[in-house]
Design an enzyme around this catalytic site. Structure first.
Site, PDB file in Angstrom:
ATOM      1  CD1 TRP A   1      -2.607   1.693   0.527  1.00 41.10           C
ATOM      2  CD2 TRP A   1      -1.957   1.871   2.674  1.00 41.10           C
ATOM      3  NE1 TRP A   1      -3.304   2.728   1.093  1.00 41.10           N
ATOM      4  CE2 TRP A   1      -2.918   2.860   2.412  1.00 41.10           C
ATOM      5  CE3 TRP A   1      -1.408   1.791   3.950  1.00 41.10           C
ATOM      6  CZ2 TRP A   1      -3.343   3.756   3.377  1.00 41.10           C
ATOM      7  CZ3 TRP A   1      -1.836   2.683   4.910  1.00 41.10           C
ATOM      8  CH2 TRP A   1      -2.796   3.654   4.628  1.00 41.10           C
TER       9      TRP A   1
ATOM     10  CG  ASP B   1      -1.781  -2.744   7.564  1.00 44.35           C
ATOM     11  OD1 ASP B   1      -2.936  -2.766   8.018  1.00 44.35           O
ATOM     12  OD2 ASP B   1      -1.379  -1.869   6.793  1.00 44.35           O
TER      13      ASP B   1
ATOM     14  CE  LYS C   1      -9.620   0.426   3.521  1.00 42.49           C
ATOM     15  NZ  LYS C   1      -9.327   1.307   2.440  1.00 42.49           N
TER      16      LYS C   1
HETATM   17  C1  LIG Z   1      -3.084  -2.253   3.527  1.00 43.07           C
HETATM   18  C2  LIG Z   1      -3.707  -1.093   4.202  1.00 43.07           C
HETATM   19  N1  LIG Z   1      -3.346  -0.801   5.446  1.00 43.07           N
HETATM   20  C3  LIG Z   1      -3.875   0.207   6.119  1.00 43.07           C
HETATM   21  C4  LIG Z   1      -4.815   1.007   5.543  1.00 43.07           C
HETATM   22  C5  LIG Z   1      -5.315   2.103   6.420  1.00 43.07           C
HETATM   23  O1  LIG Z   1      -6.536   2.591   6.242  1.00 43.07           O
HETATM   24  P1  LIG Z   1      -7.249   3.458   7.364  1.00 43.07           P
HETATM   25  O2  LIG Z   1      -6.218   4.346   7.964  1.00 43.07           O
HETATM   26  O3  LIG Z   1      -8.294   4.188   6.634  1.00 43.07           O
HETATM   27  O4  LIG Z   1      -7.782   2.476   8.354  1.00 43.07           O
HETATM   28  C6  LIG Z   1      -5.230   0.777   4.230  1.00 43.07           C
HETATM   29  C7  LIG Z   1      -6.197   1.637   3.555  1.00 43.07           C
HETATM   30  O5  LIG Z   1      -6.401   1.654   2.392  1.00 43.07           O
HETATM   31  C8  LIG Z   1      -4.663  -0.312   3.549  1.00 43.07           C
HETATM   32  O6  LIG Z   1      -5.016  -0.625   2.301  1.00 43.07           O
END
Ligand SMILES: Cc1ncc(COP(=O)(O)O)c(C=O)c1O
Length: 437
Positions: A169, A250, A286
């Site tokens: 990401w 993560d 999500k």
């Molecule tokens: C792999 C991954 N980690 C972490 C996140 C963190 O998202 P958020 O900060 O919105 O929870 C995302 C969001 O797209 C992601 O794709």
């Protein structure tokens, strides 16, 4: 070489009004005022920048396949009914009850933290019973990851390499760099097989300096949609053990990969049962559709209850000067849903319905590409899991999709499958075939 670096650095250090500025192109004092005239415009965020371009586009059939946010089959955001019900119950409890607006503590709302770690660790919950978890509610997945990186920087050392999958990401890289960590990548994706480069991954785990930090996506890898099988995870786990590597997980998509949150937590639970003292960053953006509420949970497995308590005290010291304490509303919603058996059950089926719609769109996209007469192999579209499809389209093809067909996706050819609907899939398949034939 070294002296030229020093010369450049001192040239950049300007004395202004008694202050010195040693940043490359910072705010400076000129003509009697502080001016930002030398501060250059930064590049737009590669993912969020796409949204702006999409919003400005007036073409009727435009499609946004950039941002990883769930959309229903009408292309509309979806507030989960279980979330709406939890919100209603919170409001009904009144301003002096659960709906009051007082500050949470530094580590957030206890009911949320308890429910959140149970949701993740489930059958590996021995670490919870033994009090071996240091837990803090954080600002969604990004906040949890950044806190983990700040923790590593302070307590493990900035010189210890942190290995991330290639690709990963986009935000992971600046998150680690801004925390001052020494960033490395390990092989993850094999372009030729459009699958996992398992041998490359194992070699890189093996060749890394003992005691490095390895970051994994717990499930539904973003952007590739390719995860190790549980047997491969087993092998990875023993290699990590052999090398005394630290593990950061993560988990931004629990429930989105298979439609079953417990199934998606298998790798995490197996790693914990194997004795890895992991750090985990959970996001509820999500799977609960709570994107902007910024609901997340940081947890760290410790060797003992006493160690967990000491770690938590340090985690509080890291959080306090950054943002004091996390927002309360979204965390209360998640706690209400997870702690009520009926709502909990309802959420599992709603999460499954999101995952199922995405799986259906994968099948439809592949069959429509075939209908268009594409002779390319699109099996990976249905094989990959989670919210994304790593299409294999190259940056030129992605540009053509945008310029000729008003279809927006990231330059690496990543399609957010949530943006595909039964109404736009034909147009998408047609455009993909036109640029890739
Ligand atoms: C792999 C991954 N980690 C972490 C996140 C963190 O998202 P958020 O900060 O919105 O929870 C995302 C969001 O797209 C992601 O794709």
């Amino acid at each position: 070489m070294r002296s030229s670096v020093i010369r450049r650095a001192s040239a950049l250090t300007r004395r202004t009004n008694g202050f010195s500025s040693n940043v490359a192109a910072g705010i400076r004092f000129a003509s009697g005022r502080w001016t930002a005239d030398k501060v250059p415009a930064g590049p737009a965020d590669p993912i969020l920048g796409l949204n702006d371009a999409f919003n400005k586009d007036t073409f009727e059939k435009k499609i946004n396949l950039g941002v990883g946010a769930y959309r229903d089959d009408n292309g509309k955001p979806w507030v989960l009914p279980s979330v709406k019900e939890a919100e209603k119950r919170l409001i009904e409890k009144g301003w002096n009850g659960a709906y009051q607006k007082e500050y949470a503590g530094i580590t957030g709302i206890k009911e949320f933290n308890d429910a959140s770690v149970l949701f993740a660790y489930g059958s590996a919950g021995k670490v919870i019973e033994e009090g071996r978890l240091a837990v803090a509610q954080v600002l969604s997945g990004t906040g949890g990851g950044r806190l983990a990186f700040e923790f590593y920087a302070r307590f493990v050392g900035k010189n210890v390499p942190i290995y991330m999958p290639d690709p990963t990401w986009a935000n992971h890289l600046p998150m680690a760099k801004d925390a001052g960590l020494s960033l490395q990548t390990y092989r993850y994706y094999d372009k030729n097989t459009v699958g996992l480069d398992f041998n490359g991954l194992c070699e890189d785990v093996n060749n890394a300096k003992d005691g490095s930090i390895f970051m994994f996506h717990a499930c539904a890898h973003n952007p590739t949609g390719v995860d190790p099988t549980i047997e491969q995870w087993k092998e990875i786990s023993s290699l990590l053990k052999k090398k005394n590597h630290m593990v950061f997980l993560d988990m931004a998509y629990q429930g989105f990969a298979s439609g079953d949150a417990d199934e998606d937590a298998r790798a995490l639970r197996m790693l914990v049962e194997d004795g890895h003292d992991i750090i985990l960053a959970q996001s509820f953006a999500k799977n609960f559709g709570l994107y902007g509420e910024r609901v997340g949970c940081f947890s760290m497995v410790a060797g003992s209850k006493n160690e967990a308590e000491r770690l938590l005290s340090q985690i509080k010291i890291l959080i306090r000067p950054m943002y004091s304490n996390p927002p309360i509303h979204g965390a209360r919603i998640v706690a209400t849903v997870l702690n009520d058996p009926a709502l909990n059950k309802q959420w599992y089926s709603e999460c499954k319905s999101m995952a199922d719609r995405i799986i259906d769109m994968r099948k439809l996209l592949k069959s429509n590409l075939e209908k268009e007469g594409s002779t390319r192999n699109w099996d990976h579209v249905v094989k990959q899991i989670g919210m994304f499809c790593f299409s294999g389209l190259n940056p030129e093809q992605v540009d053509r999709l945008k310029n000729e067909y008003h279809i927006y996706m990231t330059k690496n050819g990543r399609i957010s499958m949530a943006g595909v609907t039964s109404k736009n899939v034909e147009y998408l398949a047609h455009a993909m075939h036109q640029v890739s034939k």
